[in-house]
Design an enzyme around this catalytic site. Structure first.
Site, PDB file in Angstrom:
ATOM      1  CG  ASP A   1      -2.078  -1.040   1.298  1.00  0.00           C
ATOM      2  OD1 ASP A   1      -2.172  -1.499   0.196  1.00  0.00           O
ATOM      3  OD2 ASP A   1      -2.223  -1.751   2.300  1.00  0.00           O
TER       4      ASP A   1
ATOM      5  CE  LYS B   1       2.480  -2.455  -4.160  1.00  0.00           C
ATOM      6  NZ  LYS B   1       1.950  -2.117  -3.049  1.00  0.00           N
TER       7      LYS B   1
ATOM      8  N   GLY C   1      -4.721  -4.484  -3.380  1.00  0.00           N
ATOM      9  CA  GLY C   1      -5.658  -3.371  -3.606  1.00  0.00           C
ATOM     10  C   GLY C   1      -4.947  -2.230  -4.182  1.00  0.00           C
ATOM     11  CG  HIS C   2      -2.416  -2.441  -6.923  1.00  0.00           C
ATOM     12  ND1 HIS C   2      -1.677  -3.078  -7.899  1.00  0.00           N
ATOM     13  CD2 HIS C   2      -1.977  -2.648  -5.618  1.00  0.00           C
ATOM     14  CE1 HIS C   2      -0.936  -3.881  -7.063  1.00  0.00           C
ATOM     15  NE2 HIS C   2      -0.762  -3.586  -5.846  1.00  0.00           N
TER      16      HIS C   2
ATOM     17  CD  GLN D   1       0.534  -8.804  -2.284  1.00  0.00           C
ATOM     18  OE1 GLN D   1       1.192  -9.521  -3.098  1.00  0.00           O
ATOM     19  NE2 GLN D   1      -0.407  -8.578  -2.742  1.00  0.00           N
TER      20      GLN D   1
HETATM   21  P1  GDP Z   1      -0.770   0.274  -3.459  1.00  0.00           P
HETATM   22  O1  GDP Z   1      -1.242  -1.086  -3.198  1.00  0.00           O
HETATM   23  O2  GDP Z   1       0.821   0.458  -3.219  1.00  0.00           O
HETATM   24  O3  GDP Z   1      -0.800   0.513  -5.110  1.00  0.00           O
HETATM   25  O4  GDP Z   1      -1.365   1.356  -2.643  1.00  0.00           O
HETATM   26  P2  GDP Z   1      -2.892   1.771  -2.158  1.00  0.00           P
HETATM   27  O5  GDP Z   1      -3.819   2.018  -3.444  1.00  0.00           O
HETATM   28  O6  GDP Z   1      -3.416   0.482  -1.650  1.00  0.00           O
HETATM   29  O7  GDP Z   1      -2.763   2.625  -1.259  1.00  0.00           O
HETATM   30  C1  GDP Z   1      -2.362   4.108  -1.288  1.00  0.00           C
HETATM   31  C2  GDP Z   1      -3.145   4.999  -1.270  1.00  0.00           C
HETATM   32  O8  GDP Z   1      -2.728   6.322  -1.186  1.00  0.00           O
HETATM   33  C3  GDP Z   1      -4.244   5.187  -2.566  1.00  0.00           C
HETATM   34  O9  GDP Z   1      -5.560   5.607  -1.794  1.00  0.00           O
HETATM   35  C4  GDP Z   1      -3.708   6.301  -3.195  1.00  0.00           C
HETATM   36  O10 GDP Z   1      -4.750   6.760  -3.873  1.00  0.00           O
HETATM   37  C5  GDP Z   1      -3.142   7.287  -2.268  1.00  0.00           C
HETATM   38  N1  GDP Z   1      -1.784   7.887  -2.576  1.00  0.00           N
HETATM   39  C6  GDP Z   1      -0.841   7.555  -3.511  1.00  0.00           C
HETATM   40  N2  GDP Z   1      -0.102   8.459  -3.297  1.00  0.00           N
HETATM   41  C7  GDP Z   1      -0.546   9.688  -2.496  1.00  0.00           C
HETATM   42  C8  GDP Z   1       0.336  10.713  -2.256  1.00  0.00           C
HETATM   43  O11 GDP Z   1       1.352  11.085  -2.501  1.00  0.00           O
HETATM   44  N3  GDP Z   1      -0.635  11.420  -1.389  1.00  0.00           N
HETATM   45  C9  GDP Z   1      -1.758  11.195  -0.902  1.00  0.00           C
HETATM   46  N4  GDP Z   1      -2.493  11.965  -0.108  1.00  0.00           N
HETATM   47  N5  GDP Z   1      -2.389   9.990  -1.288  1.00  0.00           N
HETATM   48  C10 GDP Z   1      -1.807   9.102  -2.170  1.00  0.00           C
HETATM   49  P1  IMO Z   2      -0.926  -4.080  -2.098  1.00  0.00           P
HETATM   50  O1  IMO Z   2      -0.282  -4.861  -3.257  1.00  0.00           O
HETATM   51  C1  IMO Z   2      -0.937  -4.553   2.226  1.00  0.00           C
HETATM   52  C2  IMO Z   2      -0.913  -8.484   3.674  1.00  0.00           C
HETATM   53  C3  IMO Z   2      -2.141  -9.196   4.683  1.00  0.00           C
HETATM   54  C4  IMO Z   2      -1.476 -10.245   5.451  1.00  0.00           C
HETATM   55  C5  IMO Z   2      -0.385 -10.618   4.513  1.00  0.00           C
HETATM   56  C6  IMO Z   2      -0.775 -12.113   4.146  1.00  0.00           C
HETATM   57  O2  IMO Z   2      -2.316  -3.412  -2.183  1.00  0.00           O
HETATM   58  O3  IMO Z   2       0.343  -3.464  -1.453  1.00  0.00           O
HETATM   59  P2  IMO Z   2      -2.388 -12.726   2.031  1.00  0.00           P
HETATM   60  O4  IMO Z   2      -3.746 -12.469   1.690  1.00  0.00           O
HETATM   61  O5  IMO Z   2      -1.548 -11.962   0.770  1.00  0.00           O
HETATM   62  O6  IMO Z   2      -1.856 -14.223   2.416  1.00  0.00           O
HETATM   63  O7  IMO Z   2      -1.953 -11.977   3.361  1.00  0.00           O
HETATM   64  O8  IMO Z   2      -0.094  -9.614   3.515  1.00  0.00           O
HETATM   65  N1  IMO Z   2      -1.307  -8.119   2.375  1.00  0.00           N
HETATM   66  C7  IMO Z   2      -1.278  -6.998   2.320  1.00  0.00           C
HETATM   67  N2  IMO Z   2      -0.971  -5.871   2.897  1.00  0.00           N
HETATM   68  N3  IMO Z   2      -1.092  -4.335   0.987  1.00  0.00           N
HETATM   69  C8  IMO Z   2      -1.185  -5.436   0.099  1.00  0.00           C
HETATM   70  O9  IMO Z   2      -1.357  -5.618  -1.271  1.00  0.00           O
HETATM   71  C9  IMO Z   2      -1.365  -6.908   0.579  1.00  0.00           C
HETATM   72  N4  IMO Z   2      -1.585  -7.954   0.210  1.00  0.00           N
HETATM   73  C10 IMO Z   2      -1.299  -8.967   1.240  1.00  0.00           C
HETATM   74  O10 IMO Z   2      -2.805  -7.738   5.068  1.00  0.00           O
HETATM   75  O11 IMO Z   2      -0.847  -9.421   6.474  1.00  0.00           O
HETATM   76 MG    MG Z   3      -2.743  -1.522  -1.656  1.00  0.00          MG
END
Ligand code: GDP
Ligand code: IMO
Ligand code: MG
Length: 429
Positions: free
Chosen positions: A13, A16, A40-41, A227
């Site tokens: 999270d 990416k 979750g992206h 991840q």
């Molecule tokens: P990922 O799994 O690494 O792709 O990241 P996620 O999408 O799960 O979580 C990142 C969250 O931060 C999302 O809601 C993005 O829209 C938000 N986000 C990404 N970059 C920035 C930033 O520079 N500032 C803020 N405030 N939010 C950001």
């Molecule tokens: P993105 O790509 C954050 C965590 C779960 C748990 C561990 C194992 O959005 O960064 P799993 O279901 O993979 O066997 O769970 O990994 N986990 C994540 N945490 N972002 C993710 O994906 C994750 N995918 C799995 O919360 O701790």
């Molecule tokens: Mg994510």
């Protein structure tokens, strides 16, 4: 342009998807190399928000092929929902048929995998991993146990029939005697698989060897990790990890184009840290500061909606991530979330509370982490809105001091700074 691999450098999270979506502008081909719909992206463009789980975050562009690679695991009904969700936001089903490709070597997550994931988590009670319950661990376990079902199997009736005969016997014993779960009949399994074949058929790339040879020779490739390094099965906070390799080494195996197809590895770090699920987190803040980070940063999971645990940036784990993740440069996200803080802290070392010993190297046995406390360096906040800054020079002096210190300590260049969720809110250094 050189081929880039985007890797999460913390606990996932990190943002990416935003970075992948941005870099995809200059790529021809975007490929996910590991993980499944546990990811979750989020991509935000022109104020519109898209949530991806398994589909590469470059899919919103025209004329760019996106591939779900051999190292991934696919739950076809989840993929179907994901596509339908994006279609409901205005992207046509034809767009997916044209640009989305699936490796025939990717593994299938069956219903019994999610059954086992759910059961194991409940049975572990307080010792649970905190998985996303998407069946990821059991699918990879079967893959490495050589009893998995691959996408290509769905398209060969005879092989599939034989394979189901062999594995169902084992799986049913496992379900019944290990997990006390309901076994499946062969008819149920074949019906499930027939449904999956129908879902995946438009996307499976049976010509992948020819196509990837051409792409490797002539196109610009972007490798998208899910991840993060600290959730890597080999290098993360084992056993509180996912079941694949989010490190750049995972791209070498999971994208079917070898290690020599990658020239740059961008490690995505948040300017602070978050974690969902259980497991060690030395800089975690369980006080009101952690709550403030969660509120301002909107730190709730995209896949499960769970609140993310929050804490300060950890240089000890960051150095470790850079080493084992093969990271050559840094994208630092969510710097804007720190705008309102009077003080910003960064852990530069861990102190062993029992022995007083100070270490800058990551203790890989996470069961010892309860004995460590962070040694913090404190920075003055910049106390101003940076979300509209377009150039490095526009950033406040205190933000520059913070960034310089990270670069110097990590001996790695910060080449991208993200100051908001939108594509536009990005500074290329
Ligand atoms: P990922 O799994 O690494 O792709 O990241 P996620 O999408 O799960 O979580 C990142 C969250 O931060 C999302 O809601 C993005 O829209 C938000 N986000 C990404 N970059 C920035 C930033 O520079 N500032 C803020 N405030 N939010 C950001
Ligand atoms: P993105 O790509 C954050 C965590 C779960 C748990 C561990 C194992 O959005 O960064 P799993 O279901 O993979 O066997 O769970 O990994 N986990 C994540 N945490 N972002 C993710 O994906 C994750 N995918 C799995 O919360 O701790
Ligand atoms: Mg994510």
């Amino acid at each position: 342009m050189e081929n880039i691999c985007v890797v999460g450098a913390q606990f996932g999270d990190e943002g990416k998807a935003k970075i992948t979506d941005l870099l995809a502008q200059k790529a021809d081909f975007i490929t996910r190399f590991q993980g499944g719909s546990n990811a979750g992206h989020t991509v935000v463009t022109n104020g519109k928000k898209y949530a991806f789980h398994l589909i590469p975050s470059g899919i919103l562009y025209e004329n760019k092929t996106c591939m779900i690679g051999a190292g991934c695991v696919i739950k076809p009904d989840d993929l179907k929902k994901e596509i339908e969700n994006i279609v409901s936001q205005g992207i046509s089903p034809e767009h997916f048929k044209k640009y989305l490709k699936i490796s025939p070597l990717a593994h299938i997550t069956m219903k019994y995998h999610t059954d086992i994931d759910g059961y194991s988590e409940n049975a572990l009670g307080q010792n649970k991993i905190g998985t996303t319950k998407k069946g990821i661990g059991p699918t990879y376990a079967d893959k490495y146990n050589r009893s998995g079902i691959r996408v290509e199997d769905l398209f060969d009736k005879e092989t599939l029939n034989k394979k189901v005969d062999i594995i169902l016997n084992m799986i049913n014993k496992e379900l019944k005697f290990v997990y006390d779960l309901k076994p499946y009949t062969k008819e149920e399994i074949l019906k499930e698989l027939a449904g999956y074949k129908e879902i995946l058929a438009p996307y499976v790339d049976f010509n992948w060897q020819k196509n990837l040879t051409d792409i490797k020779d002539n196109k610009t490739i972007l490798f998208e990790g899910a991840q993060g390094v600290m959730l890597d099965i080999d290098y993360g906070t084992y056993p509180y990890v996912t079941s694949s390799n989010p490190i750049s080494g995972g791209a070498a195996t999971g994208a079917s184009m070898g290690a020599n197809s990658i020239q740059r590895v961008i490690g995505v770090f948040k300017a602070y840290m978050t974690r969902v699920g259980e497991g060690a987190f030395v800089t975690e803040l369980t006080d009101s500061t952690g709550e403030t980070l969660r509120t301002i940063g909107g730190e709730f999971g995209v896949t499960t909606g769970r609140p993310r645990r929050c804490g300060w940036f950890d240089m000890v784990s960051a150095k470790y991530s850079i080493l084992v993740g093969g990271i050559t440069e840094i994208a630092l996200t969510k710097l804007d979330v720190l705008d309102k803080f009077d003080e910003i802290k960064v852990a530069t070392a861990y102190k062993n509370k029992l022995t007083g010993e100070i270490t800058e190297y990551y203790p890989t046995n996470v069961f010892t982490h309860q004995n460590y406390e962070p040694v913090y360096k404190t920075f003055k906040g910049w106390k101003q809105d940076i979300s509209k800054c377009k150039h490095y020079s526009e950033l406040p002096e205190n933000a520059k001091i913070y960034l310089k210190s990270l670069e110097e300590n990590l001996k790695t260049k910060i080449s991208i700074i993200s100051v908001g969720p939108d594509r536009e809110q990005t500074i290329f250094v």
